[in-house]
Motif scaffolding. Sequence first.
Motif, PDB file in Angstrom:
ATOM      1  N   ARG B  80       0.684  -1.313   0.019  1.00 18.72           N
ATOM      2  CA  ARG B  80      -0.075  -0.045   0.049  1.00 18.72           C
ATOM      3  C   ARG B  80       0.750   1.251  -0.064  1.00 18.72           C
ATOM      4  NH1 ARG B  80      -4.993  -1.868   0.354  1.00 18.72           N
ATOM      5  NH2 ARG B  80      -5.430   0.149  -0.555  1.00 18.72           N
ATOM      6  N   PRO B  81       0.389   2.172  -0.299  1.00 19.27           N
ATOM      7  CA  PRO B  81      -1.034   2.733  -0.867  1.00 19.27           C
ATOM      8  C   PRO B  81      -0.958   1.814  -2.454  1.00 19.27           C
ATOM      9  CG  PRO B  81      -0.137   4.588  -0.276  1.00 19.27           C
ATOM     10  CD  PRO B  81       0.949   3.578  -0.133  1.00 19.27           C
ATOM     11  N   SER B  82      -2.339   1.036  -2.813  1.00 23.46           N
ATOM     12  CA  SER B  82      -2.335   0.629  -3.902  1.00 23.46           C
ATOM     13  C   SER B  82      -2.719   1.520  -5.171  1.00 23.46           C
ATOM     14  CB  SER B  82      -3.342  -0.507  -3.715  1.00 23.46           C
ATOM     15  OG  SER B  82      -4.576   0.212  -3.533  1.00 23.46           O
ATOM     16  N   PRO B  83      -2.266   1.375  -6.502  1.00 22.79           N
ATOM     17  CA  PRO B  83      -2.443   2.251  -7.501  1.00 22.79           C
ATOM     18  C   PRO B  83      -3.866   2.462  -7.762  1.00 22.79           C
ATOM     19  CG  PRO B  83      -1.553   0.015  -8.234  1.00 22.79           C
ATOM     20  CD  PRO B  83      -1.669  -0.049  -6.760  1.00 22.79           C
ATOM     21  N   LEU B  84      -4.103   3.462  -8.107  1.00 24.13           N
ATOM     22  CA  LEU B  84      -5.396   3.826  -8.835  1.00 24.13           C
ATOM     23  C   LEU B  84      -5.130   3.981 -10.451  1.00 24.13           C
ATOM     24  CD1 LEU B  84      -8.700   4.786  -8.633  1.00 24.13           C
ATOM     25  CD2 LEU B  84      -7.713   7.190  -8.558  1.00 24.13           C
ATOM     26  N   TYR B  85      -5.890   3.451 -11.348  1.00 29.94           N
ATOM     27  CA  TYR B  85      -5.661   3.454 -12.772  1.00 29.94           C
ATOM     28  C   TYR B  85      -6.766   4.309 -13.476  1.00 29.94           C
ATOM     29  CZ  TYR B  85      -2.034  -0.479 -12.904  1.00 29.94           C
ATOM     30  OH  TYR B  85      -0.910  -1.092 -12.553  1.00 29.94           O
ATOM     31  N   ARG B  86      -6.366   5.026 -14.330  1.00 36.43           N
ATOM     32  CA  ARG B  86      -7.154   5.321 -15.232  1.00 36.43           C
ATOM     33  C   ARG B  86      -7.260   4.564 -16.603  1.00 36.43           C
ATOM     34  NH1 ARG B  86      -8.455  10.465 -18.100  1.00 36.43           N
ATOM     35  NH2 ARG B  86     -10.031   9.897 -19.603  1.00 36.43           N
ATOM     36  N   ALA B  87      -8.395   3.896 -16.825  1.00 35.15           N
ATOM     37  CA  ALA B  87      -8.593   3.058 -17.932  1.00 35.15           C
ATOM     38  C   ALA B  87      -8.595   3.372 -19.335  1.00 35.15           C
ATOM     39  CB  ALA B  87      -9.785   2.002 -17.675  1.00 35.15           C
ATOM     40  N   HIS B  88      -7.555   4.254 -19.789  1.00 37.63           N
ATOM     41  CA  HIS B  88      -7.573   4.892 -21.136  1.00 37.63           C
ATOM     42  C   HIS B  88      -7.830   3.966 -22.054  1.00 37.63           C
ATOM     43  CE1 HIS B  88      -6.074   8.762 -19.965  1.00 37.63           C
ATOM     44  NE2 HIS B  88      -5.011   8.300 -19.174  1.00 37.63           N
ATOM     45  N   ARG B  89      -7.235   2.807 -22.071  1.00 37.27           N
ATOM     46  CA  ARG B  89      -7.402   1.766 -23.249  1.00 37.27           C
ATOM     47  C   ARG B  89      -8.666   1.193 -23.325  1.00 37.27           C
ATOM     48  NH1 ARG B  89      -2.581   0.406 -25.798  1.00 37.27           N
ATOM     49  NH2 ARG B  89      -1.006   1.660 -25.001  1.00 37.27           N
ATOM     50  N   LEU B  90      -9.317   0.715 -21.963  1.00 33.12           N
ATOM     51  CA  LEU B  90     -10.768   0.362 -22.143  1.00 33.12           C
ATOM     52  C   LEU B  90     -11.618   1.308 -22.536  1.00 33.12           C
ATOM     53  CD1 LEU B  90     -12.613  -1.846 -21.344  1.00 33.12           C
ATOM     54  CD2 LEU B  90     -12.699  -0.799 -19.047  1.00 33.12           C
ATOM     55  N   GLU B  91     -11.365   2.750 -22.050  1.00 36.43           N
ATOM     56  CA  GLU B  91     -12.176   3.627 -22.680  1.00 36.43           C
ATOM     57  C   GLU B  91     -12.335   3.912 -24.210  1.00 36.43           C
ATOM     58  OE1 GLU B  91     -11.053   7.390 -20.747  1.00 36.43           O
ATOM     59  OE2 GLU B  91     -11.145   6.672 -18.746  1.00 36.43           O
ATOM     60  N   ALA B  93     -11.625   1.369 -26.416  1.00 38.55           N
ATOM     61  CA  ALA B  93     -12.199   0.336 -26.829  1.00 38.55           C
ATOM     62  C   ALA B  93     -13.727   0.586 -26.780  1.00 38.55           C
ATOM     63  CB  ALA B  93     -11.568  -1.133 -26.235  1.00 38.55           C
ATOM     64  N   LEU B  94     -14.097   1.000 -25.833  1.00 38.58           N
ATOM     65  CA  LEU B  94     -15.705   1.336 -25.645  1.00 38.58           C
ATOM     66  C   LEU B  94     -16.212   2.547 -26.380  1.00 38.58           C
ATOM     67  CD1 LEU B  94     -15.649   0.420 -22.014  1.00 38.58           C
ATOM     68  CD2 LEU B  94     -16.637  -0.888 -23.843  1.00 38.58           C
ATOM     69  N   GLY B  95     -15.328   3.400 -26.886  1.00 33.57           N
ATOM     70  CA  GLY B  95     -15.617   4.522 -27.434  1.00 33.57           C
ATOM     71  C   GLY B  95     -16.587   5.474 -26.736  1.00 33.57           C
ATOM     72  N   THR B  96     -16.037   5.489 -25.110  1.00 37.83           N
ATOM     73  CA  THR B  96     -17.190   6.371 -24.322  1.00 37.83           C
ATOM     74  C   THR B  96     -16.179   7.534 -23.991  1.00 37.83           C
ATOM     75  OG1 THR B  96     -17.974   6.118 -22.141  1.00 37.83           O
ATOM     76  CG2 THR B  96     -15.953   4.911 -22.270  1.00 37.83           C
ATOM     77  N   PRO B  97     -17.190   8.596 -23.812  1.00 36.53           N
ATOM     78  CA  PRO B  97     -16.819   9.727 -23.101  1.00 36.53           C
ATOM     79  C   PRO B  97     -16.427   9.634 -21.661  1.00 36.53           C
ATOM     80  CG  PRO B  97     -19.175   9.988 -23.707  1.00 36.53           C
ATOM     81  CD  PRO B  97     -18.726   8.781 -24.043  1.00 36.53           C
ATOM     82  N   ALA B  98     -16.862   8.560 -21.038  1.00 40.73           N
ATOM     83  CA  ALA B  98     -16.712   8.453 -19.728  1.00 40.73           C
ATOM     84  C   ALA B  98     -15.210   8.426 -19.160  1.00 40.73           C
ATOM     85  CB  ALA B  98     -17.500   7.311 -19.108  1.00 40.73           C
ATOM     86  N   ARG B  99     -14.881   8.756 -18.198  1.00 42.03           N
ATOM     87  CA  ARG B  99     -13.559   8.849 -17.525  1.00 42.03           C
ATOM     88  C   ARG B  99     -13.657   7.523 -16.594  1.00 42.03           C
ATOM     89  NH1 ARG B  99     -14.058  13.904 -17.967  1.00 42.03           N
ATOM     90  NH2 ARG B  99     -14.151  14.520 -15.774  1.00 42.03           N
ATOM     91  N   ILE B 100     -12.980   6.599 -16.763  1.00 44.94           N
ATOM     92  CA  ILE B 100     -12.951   5.423 -15.881  1.00 44.94           C
ATOM     93  C   ILE B 100     -11.717   5.097 -14.862  1.00 44.94           C
ATOM     94  CG2 ILE B 100     -13.167   2.692 -15.772  1.00 44.94           C
ATOM     95  CD1 ILE B 100     -14.706   2.839 -18.450  1.00 44.94           C
ATOM     96  N   TYR B 101     -12.109   5.150 -13.773  1.00 45.98           N
ATOM     97  CA  TYR B 101     -10.820   4.694 -12.907  1.00 45.98           C
ATOM     98  C   TYR B 101     -11.155   3.521 -12.097  1.00 45.98           C
ATOM     99  CZ  TYR B 101      -9.870   9.713 -13.505  1.00 45.98           C
ATOM    100  OH  TYR B 101      -9.349  10.938 -14.312  1.00 45.98           O
ATOM    101  N   TYR B 102      -9.992   2.709 -11.912  1.00 51.91           N
ATOM    102  CA  TYR B 102     -10.152   1.489 -11.048  1.00 51.91           C
ATOM    103  C   TYR B 102      -8.988   1.624 -10.181  1.00 51.91           C
ATOM    104  CZ  TYR B 102      -6.976  -0.543 -14.706  1.00 51.91           C
ATOM    105  OH  TYR B 102      -5.789  -1.065 -15.306  1.00 51.91           O
ATOM    106  N   LYS B 103      -9.314   1.249  -8.870  1.00 52.07           N
ATOM    107  CA  LYS B 103      -8.543   0.980  -7.770  1.00 52.07           C
ATOM    108  C   LYS B 103      -7.991  -0.552  -7.708  1.00 52.07           C
ATOM    109  CE  LYS B 103      -6.769   2.208  -3.683  1.00 52.07           C
ATOM    110  NZ  LYS B 103      -5.372   3.213  -3.503  1.00 52.07           N
ATOM    111  N   TYR B 104      -6.724  -0.659  -7.779  1.00 49.88           N
ATOM    112  CA  TYR B 104      -6.447  -2.288  -8.022  1.00 49.88           C
ATOM    113  C   TYR B 104      -5.749  -2.741  -6.768  1.00 49.88           C
ATOM    114  CZ  TYR B 104      -4.204  -6.355 -10.065  1.00 49.88           C
ATOM    115  OH  TYR B 104      -3.716  -7.627 -10.377  1.00 49.88           O
ATOM    116  N   GLU B 105      -6.442  -3.793  -6.129  1.00 51.89           N
ATOM    117  CA  GLU B 105      -6.060  -4.345  -4.759  1.00 51.89           C
ATOM    118  C   GLU B 105      -5.202  -5.692  -5.042  1.00 51.89           C
ATOM    119  OE1 GLU B 105      -6.508  -3.126  -1.471  1.00 51.89           O
ATOM    120  OE2 GLU B 105      -6.788  -1.221  -2.893  1.00 51.89           O
ATOM    121  N   GLY B 106      -4.980  -6.136  -6.283  1.00 57.75           N
ATOM    122  CA  GLY B 106      -4.399  -7.536  -6.540  1.00 57.75           C
ATOM    123  C   GLY B 106      -3.013  -7.240  -6.435  1.00 57.75           C
TER     124      GLY B 106
END
Lengths: 457, 457
Positions: B80-91, B93-106
Amino acid sequence: MAELQHKILLDESQLPTQWYNVVPDLPSPPPPPLHPGTLQPVGPDDLAPLFPMDLIAQEVTTERFVDIPGEVLDVYKLWRPSPLYRAHRLEKALGTPARIYYKYEGVSPAGSHKPNTAVPQAYYNAKAGVRKLTTETGAGQWGTALAFASALFGLECEIWMVGASYDQKPYRRTMMEVFGATVHRSPSDLTEAGRAIRAGNPEHTGSLGIAISEAVEVAAGDPEIRYALGSVLNHVLLHQTIIGEEALLQLASVGEAPDVIVGCTGGGSNFGGLTFPFLREKLAGRMSPTIRAVEPASCPSLTRGVYAYDFGDTAGMTPLMKMHTLGHGFIPDPIHAGGLRYHGMSPLLSHIYELGLIEALALPQTECFGAAIQFARTEGIVPAPEPTHAIAACIREAQACTESGEEKVILTALCGHGHLDLAAYDAYLAGRMVDEDVTDERFAAGLADLPRVPAGA
Amino acid sequence: MAELQHKILLDESQLPTQWYNVVPDLPSPPPPPLHPGTLQPVGPDDLAPLFPMDLIAQEVTTERFVDIPGEVLDVYKLWRPSPLYRAHRLEKALGTPARIYYKYEGVSPAGSHKPNTAVPQAYYNAKAGVRKLTTETGAGQWGTALAFASALFGLECEIWMVGASYDQKPYRRTMMEVFGATVHRSPSDLTEAGRAIRAGNPEHTGSLGIAISEAVEVAAGDPEIRYALGSVLNHVLLHQTIIGEEALLQLASVGEAPDVIVGCTGGGSNFGGLTFPFLREKLAGRMSPTIRAVEPASCPSLTRGVYAYDFGDTAGMTPLMKMHTLGHGFIPDPIHAGGLRYHGMSPLLSHIYELGLIEALALPQTECFGAAIQFARTEGIVPAPEPTHAIAACIREAQACTESGEEKVILTALCGHGHLDLAAYDAYLAGRMVDEDVTDERFAAGLADLPRVPAGA
């Protein structure tokens, strides 16, 4: 309690933007690869059926630094810079005055250092218009890395997996398939090389050398297909220097310089990647670490092999490379560290070993797994079988410091996690793992059919 | 190409030093657990045979913040602290205007968020002089986490693993053993609860509720042994708030606030840990995210269960807790997301759901694994089966943004990697995975034998 810093992190803006090529800094260049027919040095055209020109240029470059393309840096940032850890808890368990640092590459999507070269290889192939990459994989780490990299750059990926691993590690295959790759058991019926071996033994459990022959054969026969190799070659070691360049920055940020660097060696890419930037500093007189390669006692190409021209694969399809080799016909025992089961050693690393710039040590696997268990119960990370060798050598060095009282700084690379290799730990914990016992006769047999290359060729 | 930032990192000096307790910020407190005999609220003495007093105090605390001990922070810093990712590549692929963040505990040693509570639980038990911890594990994530934490604090660790997982996931057991734990298949012959079930069906494949009964029985019978639970209870959710506290800091550092937060729910600890700090901000009027729990269609305690007092285990040994439940006798289908196969839901989270502060959604598993494959091929990480539910819900939300054009900020938690769950991916890729189909009759049967608690008790 005193606050200890465990992780030394760099942020993405500090990611090195160049790979380091050690060749121009060496006192002499490594001998060139030879065409097996003419025994003349191979030129770019000889390699063109297998690799795109950008990678061939990197294979022979004499530039000290090579820029990393922006598209590659962007993918690297999914996990890089990787953390450097200070092993406070392991040190305490060992009662050592040594300070142990380990660079952890298991944070990559494939769980090892392999994506460091898979990503640029996929990038340069995609840029050259290649449709499909072929490769071999032993333990599965390299295949997983290339499958991941191929997915990101829109390439098909076809993988020949050593039969023994294919049978024992179905989940490794699944992980490659999750990334979209097609995986074959090697030897397969899809190639002449595979069919020839299966004709003699349909149940043959394969070897890295055989799987390379199959992947090379398929790539050489189709201009839209190219081959990717996960270790051994100069451009692969070049890409892996990102590990050592980061570690240099990280150690400098805490005011440390290594006295000893230990890494595990199979084909040599993890070891070269970690150590070459430090070797540069050593050759320039800026630091003076002892640099030590650790290999498995069952496949000890540096400590028991000869330095000679040999084929990189079993079928004899590759150029001849001057390297430490146990003979291209040597089939190692199926030890758990599948990634270290290769008859040869990176020609560049072999040359550096001949120059006396690095040491080598072979360790038996039970010592390595015992060390890995101690590591897991203190530092929390379960190492892949390959870096258990580095961990064991690191613990040996730290224990020597306990006795001598020396406060050495030890650096090692934990080049991957063992989440997909737990069967080996199960064997160790259940007392079923035995140490390697390769007879002198077997080593002699492996060396008996080296290709004949006149001295001075 | 433009430089994108993928990882938002904090360094160890920025690690939060307090856990957050949401209870005092709620408009009303959750109903208390009841003694099953007297139907009176349980007191600390009732819980003392199972838990050390420090954890009992945290279970019932009304303080908003609880200091994290230095010894726990020191272990947290292994990952810890664990990383927070911005999912640029998933966004993309989805063609989305949303900004996706994921907190990775793995990135934790056990590969999931579970060590966030395993470490303090082991610490407080060791501090109280306990010799051994017992627990249950379903998919194996929790057992691995407690084995790891026990190794660090010198505790023995004995784990009852749900029979179906024990049979299907031998490497999960090995990983617990690497950390030094003893693992039993549940139901076992070592407890009365286990023997009673095996008497009726020697081949019983077990359930979380049965394994809890076994671990509780052993702990309650020996003053040197205590029990540890990996989810559901208030102190567990408290410890997990380190996830959300870090994510708050990380999002703030890039000037973002979430419009939607989605997380997967089994017992509720990952979801509570991620969302409670954001719920605090929402209740204080500083942000206004929609907060959505995602559960499997095969075990939908929030969307198909009732809100009632029920036992936490199958044998009826625990206090009665008011929660969303499918009935303590409900045995979920053996879906791949073993960590979500629990008949109940955290009483605290259930109360918050009743207050209308969060939403809930149930998803079928094939949609979840399809989403996970897309995630792996863009972001590189292979999710554990549990967070595939969060990823699928996240993709639904992002696709809605593609249609509406809304630039929503979506936050989710990738609470673990799937390296030890690849059999589920194999089933999906081979077309062998089917969606859940639980009949109304089965749900009705599960709810038929809820304990009778007078209204107002």
